[in-house]
Scaffold this motif. Structure first.
Motif, short mmCIF file in Angstrom:
data_model
loop_
_atom_site.label_atom_id
_atom_site.label_comp_id
_atom_site.label_asym_id
_atom_site.label_seq_id
_atom_site.Cartn_x
_atom_site.Cartn_y
_atom_site.Cartn_z
N ALA A 155 61.83 34.18 50.02
CA ALA A 155 62.81 34.28 51.10
C ALA A 155 64.13 34.86 50.59
O ALA A 155 64.84 35.57 51.30
CB ALA A 155 63.05 32.92 51.74
N ASN A 203 62.83 37.38 57.91
CA ASN A 203 62.65 35.98 57.53
C ASN A 203 62.80 35.02 58.71
O ASN A 203 62.26 33.91 58.69
CB ASN A 203 63.67 35.62 56.44
CG ASN A 203 63.42 34.24 55.86
OD1 ASN A 203 62.36 34.00 55.26
ND2 ASN A 203 64.37 33.34 56.04
N HIS A 211 58.01 31.37 58.26
CA HIS A 211 58.63 31.59 56.95
C HIS A 211 59.41 30.36 56.48
O HIS A 211 59.55 30.13 55.30
CB HIS A 211 59.58 32.79 57.03
CG HIS A 211 58.88 34.07 57.36
ND1 HIS A 211 58.00 34.68 56.51
CD2 HIS A 211 58.91 34.83 58.49
CE1 HIS A 211 57.52 35.78 57.07
NE2 HIS A 211 58.05 35.89 58.28
N ASP A 228 58.72 30.04 52.45
CA ASP A 228 58.62 31.21 51.58
C ASP A 228 59.36 31.06 50.26
O ASP A 228 59.20 31.88 49.35
CB ASP A 228 59.15 32.45 52.33
CG ASP A 228 58.18 32.93 53.41
OD1 ASP A 228 57.12 32.29 53.58
OD2 ASP A 228 58.49 33.93 54.06
N SER A 232 63.93 38.47 50.86
CA SER A 232 63.65 38.99 52.19
C SER A 232 64.96 39.32 52.90
O SER A 232 66.04 39.23 52.32
CB SER A 232 62.85 37.95 52.97
OG SER A 232 62.48 38.44 54.25
N LYS A 272 68.11 31.73 51.24
CA LYS A 272 67.50 32.64 52.22
C LYS A 272 68.56 33.52 52.87
O LYS A 272 69.77 33.23 52.79
CB LYS A 272 66.75 31.83 53.28
CG LYS A 272 67.63 31.13 54.32
CD LYS A 272 66.79 30.53 55.46
CE LYS A 272 67.70 29.96 56.55
NZ LYS A 272 66.95 29.41 57.68
#
Lengths: 353, 353, 353, 353
Positions: free
Chosen positions: B250, B258, B272, B246, B253, A293
């Motif tokens: 993610a 996020n 998220h 996510d 993102s 992420k």
């Protein structure tokens, strides 16, 4: 096991907070007689230091590792290998403003709820610096794996939504961002500059492959090799998804397309399975993918709450990476190495390898 | 731990092969005083029996569970809860042709390499029947979780590449395929008929949510709650990918999009993260996704090798599901329940819950 | 678990060799919020340093402990507490003569057989210095136990075959040899002088008691509290026997004499059982006894073999204790504390304490 | 691990209460390819049934074992070996009077305090019937050990304070009480008759030896082989003391007398150490001793309390052994076998055996 050790027979425990005295770890269960020096660990640690690509923090530490035990006259003795890296460049006051507020997307809130208090400086235990212990331990695992003819490779295959147009893991160590292709870093630089201009951060995708893995590693039910990899990779901060072989694409495939026919000589006509069938290595290359992420420390003000539960606004200072790539690449690679070292020793108990 | 037990404090061990005498399990560490009967386990087991949707096997077994220990006068005693389900409808001769050849996409090859021999009948230990132990154990976990106000839901959200157009997990138990929407089953029926006509099989995607999970569950580093979920779900046969929140989206993102801002009252403006931050539950709903590969037992002839390594052709007989959905749905749900029960007991040690 | 960690929920891993860089340990699973400083550990470590009684080595090290992690602003944070003690006063050359021969009664032979090589200096990992990690970890356990109202006491009750004529554990810390009576040290001094004159060494017996232990600790079958104590005490080098309560005397008693009748108020009319029934604490004082063999490093020449298996003669140099008492007393006490801390956290999972 | 499983790599979990549906166990981690049948387990179980000597209960059950999984065509498959023994001859009403009172010397009180409820019938989980799982699992361990050239022997060496005048373990299976000498049973019969006349019960001492154990088994620090044996033996109900080698006598010996000089060929001039040095097997015979307390179920009225904590009187009915010897002998032997099987597999990981 309360959460800071990993593995059954090749076992690593890590310790340390971002702004404490030191971070480090203990590798227990490493067989005796392996050639190991601090330089082996240092080489691995240097790869997770800032400086590869534009996305990195400006916190600069030499991260010099010291081995405290378990090595005698250049060889492992079979006893625990403890090592530490002192925390040097601590600007704890950068974090004073975080003592009473929770950073969105960070572990702050969870730690407070779990423990009732937390070391608010630089993420404390949830800091990326914790991964120093993993990477140094991974360097020990790699020596064991190399003896068994196993090599683990890793590279970034996507950053900020921009995928590599070709995949070459072998060359990644020489490329910015540990990218899987020569062409990606230039595009990623641009993407990073754009995000920085917006005070924003990015995520990415990392691919790990293990070559030379013998068939038979992994336990059939709860100790499946893929489950161990999933735990190992998802257990790295910022990872939100893990795939083995074709992963989510396999869910959209069909049995006819997805099966890997067996060929004489222990070979297969394809490798949709990513080298693991029924939780056990097939002898093909292991192929893993991890979704990372975006760094939650963005340079814009966000809504949050304080220790009293009252609304607050926060703008995270400190010195932060803009993307976990490339620094997370050697960490994920180390975790895969730790899984394999453990699986290799577990398999030896059966007296068949 | 050699691979057939799961969990630290709420621990389940399973046993049994597809065509052996019985399958079953032992739940160790369940607190005393919970109301538990065979009917609780049976209800859960009935959900994983064939009959939901067109995709299922014709093997019909009553799968009647018997509790052997650990329950006294309708309450758990704190001692191990052992249970068995006898294997009844065994047509082992269906499998005689598999004694010396390996089915592509199955665990056959790995078992042979690992152990040097294998029970070739119906997948042996790698059979889906092993999951009976997980589901029955999950029913015990659910009772513990219900006492703590936690509910775990699961549904199929995609089959054969066809995604549900809306997501409603609460109603899934009443729908064919345990689908997440009313509209999906009809489309999936058609997709299944099409695949069957081609001798082919399908995969899908399952979503699991846990509601009412208190903040603070999960250990910070190697016992991260998301790592435990990843291990639990990836450890179910046929699963090739796992996401938290996510997931892979993610990775594409940005930090601004996020991050989940915190609000007063322990709430968040978005989810998220899927309810887990830094490996610790945040108090939001836990959201997990698992990718399920197509059933490898296809009705067309495939290339393979035999025990001597010589080329062979195989067409898998027996009675097989065409898609692991819906039967894998209660299994994945059970695994999530087992993780949460374990994390709940682990957290209690800190004296804060 | 490969052998250097102990405990399930309150877990300690130790590391370090006698003549390596440092010894130390990691305590994982300690609850957050306990007041802990290096002084707490140091006080415990000072008790195992030479200087109590005539029986001790002349190796003098300050054994200064440094906490590396897990403590923030004077309180534990719930994360791993790592600590080290540097090895200072190393006269490794004293041991050069031991590189190729095995000392009778020592671990040398076993290590060589197990690992194929060994650190021959001062016992390496099997040195008494390893116990520094146990004692420092025990100091953390003691803080947790004190909060729960539990106190652990230990004293030497016999040395060189001379038993204390009365037993008073509370005053042992103030007495030479950590003796259980005021009258014993003078007799033991004489016994030690006599043995020294003969180049000989002595053993002894240690008694440990735990007071304030609530009923209900310990698991019924394989995690019995007495089994955990037995493992903990027998796992200290030189211990060859362990008793709970009346121990071997119970084997010669009868049921009528040995049973402890229950009285109102959770009391018992006697405590032959040593506070543990069916593996579970009864609420009475825990009473444990450990037999400690004579130090094997005697000052006379002995028969042995060398690395090639050829006959050799050895006279052990170096600086050695003449009796493991008193220095083993705080070690055994620490092990008992570690068991109780672990059992206490395990019991909390049941939500009944 | 919550208390009903034992071992790291060769792992057994047991389940079952005295008056529940069945008792049994699961052996996980047994290597594949061992010849194993129900007859192997049955033979071991028959040895722990009543009938050897005068000291036994009149409860007669056939204790017929059924293997549910893990064996295929007469060979272990590497998957969990589950087995059960049905409880048949249950006279639960014999125990109705025990529902609300605690038997002195039994586990009743501890269970109630730990769990808040208990199965009061015949000891519930703390019944000697739990050991059926251990003995059957031990039979599997013995097959593995026999392949490695290891034999485990056990015999009663003392009963009611009367010691055998000579020690011959090899013949014990043919003697009443599994006595270590031909002359002991007659004396023990008399002692038992005497105790029975007084409504009293007796204890005894058991010796276990393991022959053919290779040097190198056991882990150096917390997984010491002697610590594992201590845990295994002390974890059997009624055991109150454990010795390795000379045990408590070593504490009264001196270094000169107690050291075992090494001889060429991996031999030793004596075996005071009982085959274990520094926690690692030396290659000599392993020698263990266990003290067994008198059976607490005496035939005279005793003081106790009831569930409300009020004073009560109890006279235990039911059908009880008068001495745990001989029936505990095969149980202790099985525990030693389980430890050795585990240590053997652990050592294999190092690739040196």
């Amino acid at each position: 096991m309360p959460g800071s050790s990993f593995g059954e027979l090749f076992r690593v425990a890590t310790f340390g907070e971002s702004h404490g005295t030191a971070v480090g770890g203990v590798v227990d269960g490493c067989p005796a007689g392996l050639a190991l020096s601090e330089a082996d660990m240092q080489r691995a640690l240097d790869r997770r230091r800032p400086g590869q690509g534009l996305s990195a923090t400006s916190r600069q530490e030499s991260d010099t590792v010291e081995i405290l035990s378990g090595v005698f006259e250049g060889r492992t003795t079979g006893t625990p290998i403890a090592f530490t890296v002192r925390n040097e460049n601590q600007r704890s006051k950068d974090y004073e403003s975080l003592r009473r507020v929770f950073r969105p997307g960070h572990a702050d809130w969870g730690y407070q709820q779990k423990f009732g208090l937390r070391d608010h400086r630089g993420g404390g235990r949830s800091s990326g610096r914790e991964t120093i212990g993993r990477v140094a331990a991974g360097a020990v695992a790699d020596i064991l794996l190399a003896e068994a003819g196993i090599a683990v490779l890793a590279a970034a295959v996507e950053l900020g939504g921009l995928a590599c147009r070709e995949i070459d893991l072998a060359g990644a160590l020489q490329r910015p961002y540990f990218a899987a292709s020569d062409e990606a870093p230039a595009r990623w630089d641009e993407r990073v500059r754009e995000a920085r201009g917006q005070g924003d951060t990015l995520g990415g995708i990392v691919r790990i492959e293990a070559r030379g893995v013998p068939a038979g590693l992994g336990e059939p039910v709860f100790g499946k090799l893929d489950a161990m990899f999933a735990s190992a990779l998802m257990g790295v901060g910022a990872v939100k998804g893990v795939e083995v072989g074709d992963g989510f694409a396999a869910a959209r495939s069909t049995g006819r397309a997805n099966n890997d026919p067996l060929l004489p000589g222990g070979r297969f006509a394809s490798n949709h399975a990513g080298g693991i069938l029924g939780g056990i290595s097939s002898g093909q290359d292991i192929v893993l993918t991890a979704a990372v992420k975006p760094i939650p420390s963005i340079a814009v003000e966000q809504d949050t709450v304080d220790l009293d539960g009252k609304p607050a606004r926060i703008k995270v200072g400190g010195r932060h990476d803009l993307c976990a790539i490339p620094r997370i690449v050697p960490v994920l690679r180390a975790m895969a190495s730790l899984v394999l070292a453990d699986a290799l020793l577990l398999q030896r108990r059966l007296g068949r390898s």
